[in-house]
Design a protein around this motif. Structure first.
Motif, PDB file in Angstrom:
ATOM      1  N   LEU A  18      -7.194  16.864 -13.109  1.00  0.00           N
ATOM      2  CA  LEU A  18      -8.178  17.315 -12.124  1.00  0.00           C
ATOM      3  C   LEU A  18      -7.800  16.864 -10.719  1.00  0.00           C
ATOM      4  N   GLN A  19      -7.354  15.617 -10.604  1.00  0.00           N
ATOM      5  CA  GLN A  19      -6.998  15.068  -9.302  1.00  0.00           C
ATOM      6  C   GLN A  19      -5.948  15.918  -8.617  1.00  0.00           C
ATOM      7  N   THR A  20      -4.880  16.265  -9.326  1.00  0.00           N
ATOM      8  CA  THR A  20      -3.791  17.055  -8.740  1.00  0.00           C
ATOM      9  C   THR A  20      -4.263  18.454  -8.388  1.00  0.00           C
ATOM     10  N   ARG A  21      -5.049  19.077  -9.268  1.00  0.00           N
ATOM     11  CA  ARG A  21      -5.540  20.437  -9.003  1.00  0.00           C
ATOM     12  C   ARG A  21      -6.426  20.457  -7.753  1.00  0.00           C
ATOM     13  N   LEU A  22      -7.291  19.459  -7.619  1.00  0.00           N
ATOM     14  CA  LEU A  22      -8.184  19.405  -6.464  1.00  0.00           C
ATOM     15  C   LEU A  22      -7.424  19.164  -5.166  1.00  0.00           C
ATOM     16  N   GLN A  23      -6.387  18.320  -5.238  1.00  0.00           N
ATOM     17  CA  GLN A  23      -5.673  17.928  -4.026  1.00  0.00           C
ATOM     18  C   GLN A  23      -4.638  18.952  -3.584  1.00  0.00           C
ATOM     19  N   LEU A  79     -10.385  17.657   8.412  1.00  0.00           N
ATOM     20  CA  LEU A  79     -10.283  16.263   7.962  1.00  0.00           C
ATOM     21  C   LEU A  79     -10.710  16.082   6.504  1.00  0.00           C
ATOM     22  N   LYS A  80     -11.628  16.924   6.039  1.00  0.00           N
ATOM     23  CA  LYS A  80     -12.165  16.767   4.679  1.00  0.00           C
ATOM     24  C   LYS A  80     -11.103  16.945   3.599  1.00  0.00           C
ATOM     25  N   VAL A  81     -10.008  17.621   3.933  1.00  0.00           N
ATOM     26  CA  VAL A  81      -8.964  17.852   2.934  1.00  0.00           C
ATOM     27  C   VAL A  81      -8.385  16.543   2.414  1.00  0.00           C
ATOM     28  N   PHE A  82      -8.367  15.500   3.256  1.00  0.00           N
ATOM     29  CA  PHE A  82      -7.766  14.224   2.860  1.00  0.00           C
ATOM     30  C   PHE A  82      -8.659  13.409   1.930  1.00  0.00           C
ATOM     31  N   PHE A  83      -9.825  13.929   1.627  1.00  0.00           N
ATOM     32  CA  PHE A  83     -10.729  13.233   0.713  1.00  0.00           C
ATOM     33  C   PHE A  83     -10.951  14.026  -0.570  1.00  0.00           C
ATOM     34  N   ARG A  84     -10.110  15.026  -0.783  1.00  0.00           N
ATOM     35  CA  ARG A  84     -10.187  15.783  -2.035  1.00  0.00           C
ATOM     36  C   ARG A  84      -9.820  14.883  -3.213  1.00  0.00           C
ATOM     37  N   GLY A  85     -10.635  14.925  -4.219  1.00  0.00           N
ATOM     38  CA  GLY A  85     -10.361  14.142  -5.426  1.00  0.00           C
ATOM     39  C   GLY A  85     -10.770  12.691  -5.334  1.00  0.00           C
ATOM     40  N   ILE A  86     -11.485  12.300  -4.263  1.00  0.00           N
ATOM     41  CA  ILE A  86     -11.849  10.886  -4.115  1.00  0.00           C
ATOM     42  C   ILE A  86     -12.790  10.434  -5.228  1.00  0.00           C
ATOM     43  N   THR A  87     -13.670  11.328  -5.668  1.00  0.00           N
ATOM     44  CA  THR A  87     -14.597  10.964  -6.753  1.00  0.00           C
ATOM     45  C   THR A  87     -13.832  10.733  -8.048  1.00  0.00           C
ATOM     46  N   ASN A 139     -10.674   9.950  -8.342  1.00  0.00           N
ATOM     47  CA  ASN A 139      -9.851   8.748  -8.180  1.00  0.00           C
ATOM     48  C   ASN A 139     -10.655   7.477  -8.393  1.00  0.00           C
ATOM     49  N   ALA A 140     -11.831   7.402  -7.749  1.00  0.00           N
ATOM     50  CA  ALA A 140     -12.644   6.192  -7.839  1.00  0.00           C
ATOM     51  C   ALA A 140     -13.191   5.995  -9.253  1.00  0.00           C
ATOM     52  N   VAL A 141     -13.640   7.087  -9.873  1.00  0.00           N
ATOM     53  CA  VAL A 141     -14.214   6.988 -11.223  1.00  0.00           C
ATOM     54  C   VAL A 141     -13.147   6.615 -12.246  1.00  0.00           C
ATOM     55  N   ARG A 142     -11.979   7.236 -12.174  1.00  0.00           N
ATOM     56  CA  ARG A 142     -10.929   6.911 -13.147  1.00  0.00           C
ATOM     57  C   ARG A 142     -10.326   5.536 -12.864  1.00  0.00           C
ATOM     58  N   GLY A 143     -10.390   5.096 -11.597  1.00  0.00           N
ATOM     59  CA  GLY A 143      -9.817   3.801 -11.231  1.00  0.00           C
ATOM     60  C   GLY A 143     -10.491   2.641 -11.921  1.00  0.00           C
ATOM     61  N   PHE A 144     -11.790   2.754 -12.191  1.00  0.00           N
ATOM     62  CA  PHE A 144     -12.518   1.627 -12.798  1.00  0.00           C
ATOM     63  C   PHE A 144     -12.061   1.341 -14.230  1.00  0.00           C
ATOM     64  N   ALA A 157     -11.389   0.779  -8.441  1.00  0.00           N
ATOM     65  CA  ALA A 157     -12.205   1.765  -7.726  1.00  0.00           C
ATOM     66  C   ALA A 157     -11.978   1.682  -6.223  1.00  0.00           C
ATOM     67  N   ILE A 158     -11.888   0.456  -5.692  1.00  0.00           N
ATOM     68  CA  ILE A 158     -11.641   0.261  -4.256  1.00  0.00           C
ATOM     69  C   ILE A 158     -10.268   0.796  -3.878  1.00  0.00           C
ATOM     70  N   SER A 159      -9.261   0.408  -4.656  1.00  0.00           N
ATOM     71  CA  SER A 159      -7.882   0.781  -4.338  1.00  0.00           C
ATOM     72  C   SER A 159      -7.674   2.288  -4.380  1.00  0.00           C
ATOM     73  N   TRP A 160      -8.109   2.928  -5.464  1.00  0.00           N
ATOM     74  CA  TRP A 160      -7.893   4.365  -5.605  1.00  0.00           C
ATOM     75  C   TRP A 160      -8.751   5.164  -4.633  1.00  0.00           C
ATOM     76  N   GLY A 161      -9.950   4.672  -4.348  1.00  0.00           N
ATOM     77  CA  GLY A 161     -10.804   5.371  -3.393  1.00  0.00           C
ATOM     78  C   GLY A 161     -10.195   5.384  -1.993  1.00  0.00           C
ATOM     79  N   THR A 162      -9.700   4.235  -1.549  1.00  0.00           N
ATOM     80  CA  THR A 162      -9.125   4.146  -0.200  1.00  0.00           C
ATOM     81  C   THR A 162      -7.739   4.769  -0.108  1.00  0.00           C
TER      82      THR A 162
END
Length: 278
Positions: free
Chosen positions: A1-6, A237-245, A247-252, A195-200
């Motif tokens: 999902l992350q790659t498809r969204l980004q 600018l919003k393009v750089f936050f694609r997949g942030i959810t 990333n953060a959810v899977r990061g935990f 979650a912090i690392s992948w989100g940022t």
């Protein structure tokens, strides 16, 4: 999902991406490109964590600190930076193969670029080995390490925001008098750090994914800076936050399991050394 969204087109949000992938590719679509990362994750993780812990131990030894003392921020940060550099050398080819396999059947947006002599929508690569060999033959070592610059900008600060929060949050929630953190402390601290690392790290993760997906049918981006500029000009600018959810959810859970395995392995090896050398 992350790659498809980004790097993909036509996905409005995470739920829409899930439904579209399932509708077009069934359950198998969620596991595309999994074999190569699965085969290499043990080596990748052991090298990164090994470099981090050994570098931290070396820095403490050089400054003659007691092993039992809490780690110093500068030591953790420097060890994290070194781990980030090492991770790029191992992880870039793995990520490139994974992303190429995931994106090879995706639709493309017409652009003033020369299409490769392949029909979009049909698989270009037969599998991870064929993908790696094809990229190496056609694009050389530079092709295998495409996106390494963006990955470096993602992983160096990303690992700082991975190991530093873990180290200090784990120390904060571990009861006084305990020599090592208990499993629940490790699990929680590792999850928060992930979650912090992948989100940022998401903005540079978007750039890396786009650079590595580029090349299946199109050669759209000339490099990291060009990818950033084109992405911003076309989508804002919003393009750089694609997949942030995602990333953060899977990061935990991913990081919780990673740190828990790391700490339990260290504890087991120390126990074996103590029993062997009483």
């Amino acid at each position: 999902l992350q790659t498809r969204l980004q790097a993909g087109q036509g996905y409005g949000n995470t739920l829409n991406c899930v439904l579209t992938v399932y509708r077009n590719e069934s359950v198998a679509g969620f596991f595309k490109g999994m074999s190569f990362p699965l085969a290499s994750i043990a080596v990748y993780s052991s090298v990164v964590f090994g470099v981090f812990s050994n570098k931290q131990r070396l820095l403490s030894g050089l400054q003659r600190r007691e092993p039992a003392r809490a780690p110093v921020l500068a030591d953790v940060a420097l060890a994290s930076v070194v781990a980030g550099f090492i991770s790029v050398g191992i992880g870039t080819p793995v990520d490139l193969v994974k992303i190429r396999l995931q994106m090879q059947t995706q639709p493309y947006i017409k652009a003033n670029v020369k299409l490769k002599p392949t029909v979009p929508g049909f698989p270009v690569y037969q599998g991870p080995v064929h993908c790696f060999r094809t990229v190496l033959q056609k694009e050389g070592i530079a092709g295998i390490y495409r996106g390494a610059g963006a990955m470096l900008l993602r992983d160096v600060p990303g690992y700082c925001l991975y190991f530093i929060p873990y180290t200090f949050f784990c120390g904060w929630i571990t009861p006084d008098g305990c020599i090592s953190p208990n499993p629940s402390s490790v699990w929680l601290a590792g999850g928060v750090a992930g979650a912090i690392s992948w989100g940022t790290a998401t903005p540079m993760d978007v750039v890396k994914s786009r650079l590595q997906a580029d090349g299946v049918y199109l050669n759209k981006y000339k490099g990291t800076l060009d990818c950033i500029l084109q992405s911003y000009q076309n989508e804002g600018l919003k393009v750089f936050f694609r997949g942030i959810t995602v990333n953060a959810v899977r990061g935990f859970p991913m990081s919780s399991a990673m740190f828990l395995g790391y700490e339990l392995s260290l504890k087991a090896m120390k126990r074996d050394q103590t029993e062997t050398n009483p």
